[in-house]
Enzyme design. Structure first.
Site, PDB file in Angstrom:
ATOM      1  N   THR A  97       0.862  -1.179   0.000  1.00 35.52           N
ATOM      2  CA  THR A  97       0.000   0.000   0.000  1.00 35.52           C
ATOM      3  C   THR A  97       0.896   1.225   0.000  1.00 35.52           C
ATOM      4  OG1 THR A  97      -1.773  -1.132   1.189  1.00 35.52           O
ATOM      5  CG2 THR A  97      -1.783   1.270   1.244  1.00 35.52           C
ATOM      6  N   LYS A 172      -7.525   1.078  -2.873  1.00 32.94           N
ATOM      7  CA  LYS A 172      -7.106   0.715  -1.511  1.00 32.94           C
ATOM      8  C   LYS A 172      -7.326   1.876  -0.551  1.00 32.94           C
ATOM      9  CE  LYS A 172      -5.351  -1.575   1.911  1.00 32.94           C
ATOM     10  NZ  LYS A 172      -4.038  -2.219   1.960  1.00 32.94           N
ATOM     11  N   LYS A 240      -0.124   5.252   8.504  1.00 33.47           N
ATOM     12  CA  LYS A 240       0.600   5.444   7.246  1.00 33.47           C
ATOM     13  C   LYS A 240      -0.376   5.476   6.084  1.00 33.47           C
ATOM     14  CE  LYS A 240       2.082   2.151   4.833  1.00 33.47           C
ATOM     15  NZ  LYS A 240       1.703   1.405   3.591  1.00 33.47           N
TER      16      LYS A 240
END
Length: 287
Positions: A97, A172, A240
């Site tokens: 990701t 995502k 994150k």
């Protein structure tokens, strides 16, 4: 069957690479700490390589699942990077990701070197990786995706191409935006019920069968009620990911007020020492 390199053997990559070996692919692995790669080979066979370049040499596909933008650049580029070892026409599949920006940067570099690149972030957590039941969101050239999809299927419940390079990463981000709001809502509901004196387990049995039901409710309510968070997707990693979402929203002019708020709640959990706790630990703020 394909010749495949897998770069990054963390809680996700280790079982994902294992599924490829179990499906009969010829697998070479690389990990920044060699002991993890040696442990994988001891369990699954195959071969360990000392550098991404060595792992990628002669492979049809190179899969990666590392930590962040800089980690991805590090394993792709430079004299010991995977791109330097890949043969023309080979396809790099990135399950990390990361930002759509670094995805497009790496995809363009790959194209200029005669390589394919598919961004393919995953959802489903450690359990999904171990059970070979991940949701995989992909972006890239359609023909390159079509070649990679049968290999990705080794650990996927569903795999779809959603657009050109970067589309998988945008999807995502949407996934993480949904999760942030759902987990906060579940945390508030359970904490509310505790203060009201209700049996949380009994209530969930009822409301999970109605419109409030979700994967988070089904899979996390028990451990939340038990105040147990030593599993799952870490708060540090969620922050994150949400940082990527918020930065991208700023770039494209989108508004993410709930996501921004929940990100700060996760910051509180980090301050409480819970950076490695599961994302469902949001309830700790409310108790």
């Amino acid at each position: 069957m394909a010749k495949v390199a897998f770069l990054g053997l963390g809680v996700m990559g280790f079982p994902m690479a294992g599924h490829l070996a179990a499906k009969g692919h010829e697998v070479t692995v690389y990990n920044r700490s060699p002991a993890k790669a040696e442990a994988w080979v001891a369990k699954h066979g195959g071969r360990a390589a000392a550098t991404p370049r060595e792992a990628a040499a002669g492979q049809d596909f190179v899969m990666a699942c590392v930590g962040n933008d800089n980690d991805l650049r590090g394993i792709c580029t430079g004299p010991d990077g995977a791109f330097a070892g890949m043969q023309a026409g080979a396809v790099f599949v990135d399950h990390t990701t990361v930002s759509a920006q670094v995805t497009r940067e790496m995809a363009l570099l790959a194209e200029n070197m005669g390589l394919g690149f598919v961004d393919a972030p995953v959802s489903g957590g450690q359990a999904g990786a171990e059970n070979g039941a991940l949701s995989v969101m992909c972006g890239g050239v359609e023909a390159q995706y079509a070649r990679a999809e049968p290999v990705i299927a080794g650990y996927a419940r569903i795999c779809r191409r959603l657009g050109d390079s970067g589309a998988g990463q945008i999807a995502k981000m949407m996934n993480q935006i949904c999760i942030a709001g759902l987990v906060q809502g579940l945390a508030e509901a359970l904490a509310f019920g505790e203060k009201a004196g209700l049996d949380g387990e009994a209530v969930i049995e009822v409301i999970s069968q109605g419109a409030a039901g979700s994967w988070q409710m089904a899979n996390r309510h028990k451990t939340m009620l038990e105040d147990r968070f030593d599993h799952g997707f870490a708060v540090d990693w969620m922050r994150k990911d949400l940082g990527i979402c918020l930065a991208t929203a700023n770039d494209i002019g989108a508004s993410l007020p709930v996501t921004a708020l929940v990100d700060q709640f996760y910051k509180d959990i980090q301050r409480m020492g819970g950076g490695r706790n599961d994302t469902s630990s949001l309830i700790r703020r409310l108790r």
